[in-house]
Each structure stands twice: as structure tokens, then as C-alpha cells.
Design a protein around this motif. Structure first.
Motif, PDB file in Angstrom:
ATOM      1  N   ALA A 194       0.762  -1.285  -0.418  1.00 13.37           N
ATOM      2  CA  ALA A 194      -0.166  -0.056   0.378  1.00 13.37           C
ATOM      3  C   ALA A 194       0.302   0.727  -0.025  1.00 13.37           C
ATOM      4  CB  ALA A 194      -0.621  -0.043   1.529  1.00 13.37           C
ATOM      5  N   LEU A 195       0.493   2.283  -0.762  1.00 14.34           N
ATOM      6  CA  LEU A 195       1.309   3.078  -0.897  1.00 14.34           C
ATOM      7  C   LEU A 195       0.914   4.130   0.234  1.00 14.34           C
ATOM      8  CD1 LEU A 195       0.933   4.345  -4.643  1.00 14.34           C
ATOM      9  CD2 LEU A 195       3.225   3.441  -3.486  1.00 14.34           C
ATOM     10  N   GLY A 196       1.010   5.360   0.603  1.00 11.90           N
ATOM     11  CA  GLY A 196       0.877   6.270   1.485  1.00 11.90           C
ATOM     12  C   GLY A 196       1.988   5.920   2.937  1.00 11.90           C
TER      13      GLY A 196
END
Length: 126
Positions: free
Chosen positions: A47-49
Motif C-alpha cells: 500500500a502506498l502512502g
């Protein structure tokens, strides 16, 4: 440096399988001279962020945890169990057992739970 060798070893095995007799040292020299490399596989998608820290549930229905467990019967058939737990009360809200659990079935079971218990603020799953 060590990573490059894996490619030429794989190539050596493939050539040998096809019936070509090639000295592995000569193959390694040619492999280096041609600057050949094996394409690296993509890693696991993450997952990004930045993730917000998870709140500690203080009331029932603050957070439900959803997980799947699987096992095998003595005759080799596999089955899965959907578990839903209220993280505040640690109460098991649902155990759904079947040989296969589709997304539609999971959604149906969650809808049934929401009708019985009310909607949770958050549902988490690993």
C-alpha cells in the motif's frame, strides 16, 4: 556480482536440456562479455502512502476484525472459515464454514451481521 551468476546457470541448464553440450566456464565468460542479465521479478505490491495509526476500540462495534482460516479434512478436502470478531468485546460475531467462500457470500454474511448488530465504525482485515 553473485546475482549475475544465477542467470548463466539457468541458461546452462536450459541449453543442456535442449541437447547442447557447453562448458559452464565458457558460457559464463560469454554471458559476461555480452552483459546479459536475467530480468528481476517484481516484488510484493504494498500500500502506498502513510498509514494512520489504528484507533483502540473502546465501544462495541468500533472495530470488527475479519479473517480467513483454512484446514484440511482427513480425506484431503480443504475447507475455509470466515471469522468476524468485535475487537472491543473480543466477542466472536461469526464463524462461517464452507469448502469455498466467495466474495458475494462474505458480503452477504457481513450484511446479515450489520442487520443484527448495527454497522461498525471500521472493519479491518490482514
Amino acid at each position: 556480482h553473485e546475482r549475475r551468476r544465477f542467470g548463466y546457470r539457468r541458461l546452462h541448464v536450459l541449453l543442456k536440456r535442449e541437447g547442447y553440450l557447453v562448458n559452464h566456464k565458457k558460457l559464463f565468460r560469454l554471458y559476461r562479455e555480452e552483459k546479459l542479465t536475467v530480468r528481476r521479478r517484481g516484488g510484493r505490491k504494498r500500500a502506498l502512502g502513510t498509514r494512520a495509526p489504528m484507533i483502540v476500540p473502546v465501544l462495541p462495534n468500533d472495530r470488527w476484525s475479519l479473517d480467513f482460516v483454512s484446514d484440511q479434512m482427513t480425506d484431503g478436502r480443504r475447507f475455509r472459515i470466515l471469522t468476524v470478531v468485535d475487537d472491543c468485546t473480543r466477542e466472536c460475531l461469526a464463524l462461517v464454514v464452507d469448502t469455498s467462500l466467495s466474495g458475494a457470500r462474505v458480503a452477504r454474511e457481513l450484511d446479515r451481521l450489520v442487520a443484527e448488530r448495527g454497522k461498525p465504525k471500521m472493519v479491518v482485515s490482514d
